[in-house]
Scaffold this motif. Structure first.
Motif, PDB file in Angstrom:
ATOM      1  N   ARG A 158       0.846  -1.188   0.000  1.00 11.38           N
ATOM      2  CA  ARG A 158       0.000   0.000   0.000  1.00 11.38           C
ATOM      3  C   ARG A 158       0.884   1.241   0.000  1.00 11.38           C
ATOM      4  N   VAL A 159       0.425   2.287  -0.683  1.00 11.06           N
ATOM      5  CA  VAL A 159       1.150   3.553  -0.771  1.00 11.06           C
ATOM      6  C   VAL A 159       0.217   4.672  -0.315  1.00 11.06           C
ATOM      7  N   THR A 160       0.634   5.444   0.674  1.00  6.26           N
ATOM      8  CA  THR A 160      -0.158   6.559   1.184  1.00  6.26           C
ATOM      9  C   THR A 160       0.666   7.843   1.084  1.00  6.26           C
ATOM     10  N   ALA A 161      -0.019   8.991   1.014  1.00  3.72           N
ATOM     11  CA  ALA A 161       0.656  10.287   0.924  1.00  3.72           C
ATOM     12  C   ALA A 161      -0.138  11.325   1.687  1.00  3.72           C
ATOM     13  N   GLU A 162       0.572  12.290   2.270  1.00  2.00           N
ATOM     14  CA  GLU A 162      -0.074  13.379   2.998  1.00  2.00           C
ATOM     15  C   GLU A 162       0.785  14.634   2.892  1.00  2.00           C
ATOM     16  N   ILE A 163       0.146  15.818   3.034  1.00  2.00           N
ATOM     17  CA  ILE A 163       0.841  17.101   2.980  1.00  2.00           C
ATOM     18  C   ILE A 163       0.459  17.917   4.203  1.00  2.00           C
ATOM     19  N   ASP A 164       1.224  19.013   4.435  1.00  2.00           N
ATOM     20  CA  ASP A 164       0.981  19.855   5.603  1.00  2.00           C
ATOM     21  C   ASP A 164      -0.303  20.670   5.464  1.00  2.00           C
ATOM     22  N   LYS A 165      -0.532  21.224   4.271  1.00  2.00           N
ATOM     23  CA  LYS A 165      -1.717  22.050   4.046  1.00  2.00           C
ATOM     24  C   LYS A 165      -2.004  22.102   2.562  1.00  2.00           C
ATOM     25  N   LYS A 179       4.393   7.141   2.285  1.00  2.00           N
ATOM     26  CA  LYS A 179       4.718   5.919   3.023  1.00  2.00           C
ATOM     27  C   LYS A 179       4.352   4.701   2.183  1.00  2.00           C
ATOM     28  N   ILE A 180       5.225   3.707   2.203  1.00  2.00           N
ATOM     29  CA  ILE A 180       4.994   2.435   1.514  1.00  2.00           C
ATOM     30  C   ILE A 180       4.909   1.348   2.563  1.00  2.00           C
ATOM     31  N   LEU A 181       3.762   0.666   2.633  1.00  2.00           N
ATOM     32  CA  LEU A 181       3.570  -0.455   3.555  1.00  2.00           C
ATOM     33  C   LEU A 181       3.738  -1.745   2.767  1.00  2.00           C
ATOM     34  N   ILE A 182       4.728  -2.542   3.133  1.00  2.00           N
ATOM     35  CA  ILE A 182       5.076  -3.756   2.393  1.00  2.00           C
ATOM     36  C   ILE A 182       4.855  -4.966   3.297  1.00  2.00           C
ATOM     37  N   GLY A 183       3.982  -5.869   2.840  1.00  2.00           N
ATOM     38  CA  GLY A 183       3.678  -7.058   3.629  1.00  2.00           C
ATOM     39  C   GLY A 183       4.076  -8.350   2.952  1.00  2.00           C
ATOM     40  N   GLU A 184       4.917  -8.301   1.923  1.00  2.00           N
ATOM     41  CA  GLU A 184       5.354  -9.508   1.234  1.00  2.00           C
ATOM     42  C   GLU A 184       6.764  -9.299   0.701  1.00  2.00           C
ATOM     43  N   GLN A 185       7.331 -10.359   0.176  1.00  2.00           N
ATOM     44  CA  GLN A 185       8.681 -10.295  -0.350  1.00  2.00           C
ATOM     45  C   GLN A 185       8.682  -9.610  -1.709  1.00  2.00           C
ATOM     46  N   LEU A 186       9.548  -8.560  -1.837  1.00  2.00           N
ATOM     47  CA  LEU A 186       9.621  -7.787  -3.074  1.00  2.00           C
ATOM     48  C   LEU A 186      11.043  -7.775  -3.610  1.00  2.00           C
ATOM     49  N   SER A 187      11.145  -7.501  -4.896  1.00  2.00           N
ATOM     50  CA  SER A 187      12.450  -7.305  -5.523  1.00  2.00           C
ATOM     51  C   SER A 187      12.320  -6.201  -6.552  1.00  2.00           C
ATOM     52  N   HIS A 239       0.107  14.899  -8.590  1.00  2.00           N
ATOM     53  CA  HIS A 239      -0.018  13.502  -8.992  1.00  2.00           C
ATOM     54  C   HIS A 239       0.865  12.654  -8.075  1.00  2.00           C
ATOM     55  N   GLY A 240       0.222  11.682  -7.421  1.00  2.00           N
ATOM     56  CA  GLY A 240       0.890  10.946  -6.366  1.00  2.00           C
ATOM     57  C   GLY A 240       2.109  10.154  -6.828  1.00  2.00           C
ATOM     58  N   SER A 241       2.971   9.853  -5.871  1.00  2.00           N
ATOM     59  CA  SER A 241       4.154   9.032  -6.149  1.00  2.00           C
ATOM     60  C   SER A 241       3.717   7.654  -6.646  1.00  2.00           C
ATOM     61  N   ARG A 242       4.511   7.070  -7.537  1.00  2.00           N
ATOM     62  CA  ARG A 242       4.210   5.758  -8.110  1.00  2.00           C
ATOM     63  C   ARG A 242       5.230   4.737  -7.642  1.00  2.00           C
ATOM     64  N   PHE A 243       4.702   3.615  -7.155  1.00  2.00           N
ATOM     65  CA  PHE A 243       5.564   2.521  -6.695  1.00  2.00           C
ATOM     66  C   PHE A 243       5.545   1.401  -7.726  1.00  2.00           C
ATOM     67  N   ASN A 244       6.724   0.898  -8.061  1.00  2.00           N
ATOM     68  CA  ASN A 244       6.861  -0.232  -8.978  1.00  2.00           C
ATOM     69  C   ASN A 244       7.806  -1.251  -8.353  1.00  2.00           C
ATOM     70  N   LYS A 263       2.265  -2.589  -9.007  1.00  2.00           N
ATOM     71  CA  LYS A 263       2.217  -1.160  -9.264  1.00  2.00           C
ATOM     72  C   LYS A 263       1.149  -0.534  -8.375  1.00  2.00           C
ATOM     73  N   GLU A 264       1.560   0.423  -7.567  1.00  2.00           N
ATOM     74  CA  GLU A 264       0.626   1.117  -6.688  1.00  2.00           C
ATOM     75  C   GLU A 264       0.916   2.609  -6.753  1.00  2.00           C
ATOM     76  N   ASN A 265      -0.135   3.427  -6.778  1.00  2.00           N
ATOM     77  CA  ASN A 265      -0.005   4.876  -6.834  1.00  2.00           C
ATOM     78  C   ASN A 265      -0.591   5.507  -5.584  1.00  2.00           C
ATOM     79  N   ALA A 266       0.093   6.548  -5.092  1.00  2.00           N
ATOM     80  CA  ALA A 266      -0.488   7.343  -4.007  1.00  2.00           C
ATOM     81  C   ALA A 266      -1.604   8.214  -4.581  1.00  2.00           C
ATOM     82  N   ARG A 267      -2.493   8.637  -3.732  1.00  2.00           N
ATOM     83  CA  ARG A 267      -3.647   9.420  -4.180  1.00  2.00           C
ATOM     84  C   ARG A 267      -3.198  10.783  -4.709  1.00  2.00           C
ATOM     85  N   ASN A 268      -3.993  11.333  -5.624  1.00  2.00           N
ATOM     86  CA  ASN A 268      -3.769  12.691  -6.109  1.00  2.00           C
ATOM     87  C   ASN A 268      -4.319  13.693  -5.099  1.00  2.00           C
TER      88      ASN A 268
END
Length: 569
Positions: A158-165, A179-187, A239-244, A263-268
């Motif tokens: 899972r990929v989450t994103a937040e800003i100050d204002k 933040k990237i939450l990883i619950g499995e083995q990745l490479s 446009h949110g950060s993209r995880f690959n 492939k997971e994207n953070a929210r816009n």
């Protein structure tokens, strides 16, 4: 004799004849075994099965291929899966059973498989010997149609994103935390930066890692911070950060698993960028907080009553801290000082500290003339984004009373302008004054040493030895501190200790004006090389050599004083 030879030949040939007989006997058996294996492959029945026939894209399921005979493990070619499926390395198992006197064998291949595209995919037939499996049709659904098991797989990353204002001004910066939450083995995992029209993005600091537990499941959490600066007003979308990455799924005791792309994207996120107010005056600095501070060395207790001497340095350190402003948007500090002082500016130092961009500027101020000198204040206008109004931060200047140093010459004063005399009809001859150099002083030293030797010989003959009494000046610590400062290339300490040492030794140094001028010039060259905007080098060995010559003058003076105290009797 011939009989013995025949016996010996029979004994030697007997083992070879026996081995040849055994090989001839085994040939039919090997042929029979090969024929039996071929017949077994011909009569064997192959079968293919799957653990699921309705799956989602990239969902891993098991494919099993079995044949009811013992066979070579490389007999199945799984490359036929490549067009429509991703697959891992197969595991092979063989079994043998004996039931009611009947022996049966079985070979099974197990492999992890995942469909690549939505729609209908077919697992083709596998040919084993003279038999082959039946093709299998798989229905592949979209991600939104996954069952609960697949939804759980999706939660592995899972990929989450937040800003100050969400509202800020042009030129203001905000912190974007992903933040990237990883619950499995990745490479081969990677994370791209957020983006947006009219936004400047830069990473801040290094990634942070920690582990958390959510709903009884453990996750590795990777946190990365970006600084986003708005360059134009209006509505802007981040446009949110993209995880690959690649996830290794389906691995168990019977299969090595399969690599599935993730492939997971953070929210816009929407931003409201406000323009610069039309009535704002001065350099545009939007920030919720600006702090301007300064320190003086030596310390100042009264801003309007500071006394110093010509040539004594004063160090001014200015620190500017601005919140939510990129380092590239920090203002340049340019103070105008009077001509009666010389200014050496060190290069500004920048750092990031708790959301603040911090700039530190150090200036060395050296008075050149006697009199009152007013060092300028500094004022910075900025826009308070919290209160939505213009504010001003200021640091006071300093008035110093510069007095003359009775032991110093005019090396810090500007050179006088020489006006050439009017031309006359008569041309006077030019007189050239040649300096004798160091040789007269060297001759004096040798003469004094020769006189000392002669006197000591005379006193030894009279059995009266009178030792010269050394003179203690009490400045050994200053000399050592000065030499240490020169070796460490610390211009402020060199300037400070040199002025103290020069004042203490002026009576000795004044006997050698040329050497004194060389010392003064070398100290000025050191300061210019250190604080000049140009990249110049300074060799400290020259100043150390001049200091050594100056200390020799002290020895000569002590020796001459000691000679006057000798009793000629």
């Amino acid at each position: 004799m011939s009989v013995n030879k025949n016996n010996w030949a029979k004994k030697c040939l007997s083992p070879w004849l026996l081995l040849l007989t055994m090989l001839v006997a085994l040939l039919p058996l090997q042929a029979m075994a090969a024929q039996a294996e071929a017949e077994a492959e011909a009569e064997a029945e192959a079968e293919a099965t799957v653990s699921k026939n309705v799956v989602a894209v990239n969902q891993v399921f098991q494919l099993s291929v079995s044949v009811d005979t013992a066979i070579n493990p490389d007999s199945v070619d799984f490359s036929v899966l490549s067009p429509n499926f991703a697959y891992g390395q197969p595991s092979v198992s063989s079994s043998t059973s004996l039931i009611n006197g009947t022996m049966s064998r079985n070979t099974t291949w197990t492999i992890a498989v995942a469909a690549k595209n939505v729609g209908t995919a077919t697992i083709p037939a596998f040919k084993i010997g003279s038999s082959q499996t039946t093709p299998i049709t798989i229905k592949v659904l979209k991600g939104s149609q996954k069952n609960n098991s697949t939804a759980a797989d999706q939660a592995n990353v899972r990929v989450t994103a937040e800003i100050d204002k969400n509202a800020l001004y042009v030129g203001e910066s905000i912190n974007y935390r992903v933040k990237i939450l990883i619950g499995e083995q990745l490479s081969q995992a990677s994370l791209s930066a957020p983006s947006g029209d009219g936004l400047t993005v830069s990473q801040v600091g290094q990634d942070a890692q920690n582990n958390i537990v959510q709903n009884g499941r453990r996750y590795l959490v990777i946190t990365r911070n970006y600084q986003i600066t708005a360059e134009k007003a209006g509505k802007v979308i981040i446009h949110g950060s993209r995880f690959n990455g690649s996830a290794i799924r389906g691995a168990n005791g019977f299969s090595s698993g399969i690599t599935i792309p993730v492939k997971e994207n953070a929210r816009n996120i929407s931003l409201n960028i406000k323009p610069k107010p039309t009535d704002y005056k001065g350099l545009w600095l939007p920030t919720p907080d600006l702090q301007l501070q300064q320190t003086w060395q030596p310390q100042v207790s009264n801003q309007n009553d500071v006394t110093t001497k010509v040539g004594e340095p004063i160090t001014r350190t200015i620190t500017l801290r601005i919140k939510d402003v990129a380092q590239s948007n920090m203002p340049n500090i340019n103070l105008i000082y009077p001509d009666t002082v010389r200014i050496y500016n060190e290069k500004p130092e920048y750092r990031t500290e708790n959301g603040y961009s911090v700039m530190t500027l150090k200036q060395v101020i050296i008075p050149r003339q006697v009199g009152k000198v007013a060092l300028p204040p500094l004022t910075i206008n900025w826009w308070n984004t919290t209160a939505a109004k213009q504010q001003r931060s200021e640091i006071a200047g300093l008035t110093i009373n510069v007095i003359a140093d009775p032991t110093a010459n005019n090396q810090f004063s500007p050179p006088a302008t020489i006006t050439p005399p009017a031309a006359t009809a008569t041309t006077n001859p030019v007189k050239t004054i040649t300096t004798a150099g160091i040789w007269p002083w060297a001759t004096l030293v040798f003469a004094i040493l020769w006189i000392i030797t002669l006197i000591l010989l005379l006193k030894k003959r009279q059995q009266q030895i009178i030792a010269p009494t050394p003179i203690t000046t009490g400045n050994v610590d200053v000399v050592s501190a000065l030499e240490n400062a020169v070796n460490s290339n610390d211009p402020i300490k060199v300037q400070t200790y040199y002025q103290q040492w020069r004042q203490q030794q002026y009576s000795i140094l004044n006997t050698q004006p040329q050497l004194l001028q060389q010392l003064d010039d070398e100290v000025k060259a050191m300061m210019a090389a250190h604080y000049s905007p140009l990249d110049s080098q300074w060799n400290h060995q020259t100043l150390l050599t001049l200091l050594t010559q100056a200390k020799q003058l002290k020895v000569i003076k002590q020796t001459s004083i000691a000679l006057t105290n000798l009793d000629p009797k």
